[in-house]
Design a protein around this motif. Sequence first.
Motif, mmCIF file in Angstrom:
data_model
loop_
_atom_site.group_PDB
_atom_site.id
_atom_site.type_symbol
_atom_site.label_atom_id
_atom_site.label_comp_id
_atom_site.label_asym_id
_atom_site.label_seq_id
_atom_site.Cartn_x
_atom_site.Cartn_y
_atom_site.Cartn_z
ATOM 1 N N ASP A 13 45.733 42.941 36.025
ATOM 2 C CA ASP A 13 45.019 44.015 35.340
ATOM 3 C C ASP A 13 43.523 43.568 35.677
ATOM 4 O OD1 ASP A 13 43.522 45.522 33.890
ATOM 5 O OD2 ASP A 13 45.085 45.671 32.259
ATOM 6 N N PRO A 14 42.928 44.070 36.698
ATOM 7 C CA PRO A 14 41.408 43.853 37.034
ATOM 8 C C PRO A 14 40.589 44.085 35.789
ATOM 9 C CG PRO A 14 42.494 44.769 38.838
ATOM 10 C CD PRO A 14 43.471 45.109 37.705
ATOM 11 N N ALA A 38 43.474 47.554 47.449
ATOM 12 C CA ALA A 38 43.345 47.035 46.135
ATOM 13 C C ALA A 38 42.558 47.749 45.277
ATOM 14 C CB ALA A 38 42.558 45.802 46.474
ATOM 15 N N LYS A 39 42.733 47.435 44.066
ATOM 16 C CA LYS A 39 41.771 47.860 42.711
ATOM 17 C C LYS A 39 41.073 46.654 42.041
ATOM 18 C CE LYS A 39 41.718 50.535 38.444
ATOM 19 N NZ LYS A 39 42.494 51.531 37.813
ATOM 20 N N GLY A 40 39.903 46.867 41.788
ATOM 21 C CA GLY A 40 39.371 45.537 41.209
ATOM 22 C C GLY A 40 37.968 45.845 40.576
ATOM 23 N N VAL A 41 37.369 44.679 40.104
ATOM 24 C CA VAL A 41 36.218 44.458 39.469
ATOM 25 C C VAL A 41 35.280 43.408 39.936
ATOM 26 C CG1 VAL A 41 35.085 44.198 37.259
ATOM 27 C CG2 VAL A 41 37.014 45.674 37.372
ATOM 28 N N ALA A 51 35.810 38.227 42.440
ATOM 29 C CA ALA A 51 36.261 39.477 42.689
ATOM 30 C C ALA A 51 37.640 39.380 42.094
ATOM 31 C CB ALA A 51 36.538 39.776 44.045
ATOM 32 N N LEU A 52 37.993 40.391 40.939
ATOM 33 C CA LEU A 52 39.364 40.260 40.185
ATOM 34 C C LEU A 52 40.007 41.398 40.961
ATOM 35 C CD1 LEU A 52 37.691 39.707 36.797
ATOM 36 C CD2 LEU A 52 38.921 38.165 38.218
#
Length: 137
Positions: A13-14, A38-41, A51-52
């Motif tokens: 879970d970013p 990807a999905k990220g923060v 990068a998460l």
Amino acid sequence: MAKLRHIALNVPDPEAAADFYMKAFGLERVGQTDWANAKGVYLTDGVVNLALLHYKTEEAAGSRGTQFFGIHHLGFWVDNLKQTKDAIEKSGGTYWMGEESTEGGFYEVKYHDPIGVVVDITENGWGGATKDVMPVK
């Protein structure tokens, strides 16, 4: 010369991971992504970009797969992409994916080191990262 300026963690879970790193270590949010792979923060301490990411595809996640959580890859901000590519390949690294942007935008070229760790290289850097830092005396 190359500078370590990017570390990517694969997380479930970013947003939750970002909340932890911002509260626990004072990191600053500098971006986010949500695309096919990807999905990220993206966070920073002012020098390094963290990068998460939660990978959506097995191809993007690499050999460890989408259910592996931990360090996914390291990124180096390099002075000369071609020279670094040559040095990586001569040192036993193998190309994985990515190409240089001829339009000057953000890009990463990904390699596997001799034991399979993913290493990114770019001449453009990452959001919130700083290429050159004054040495501590």
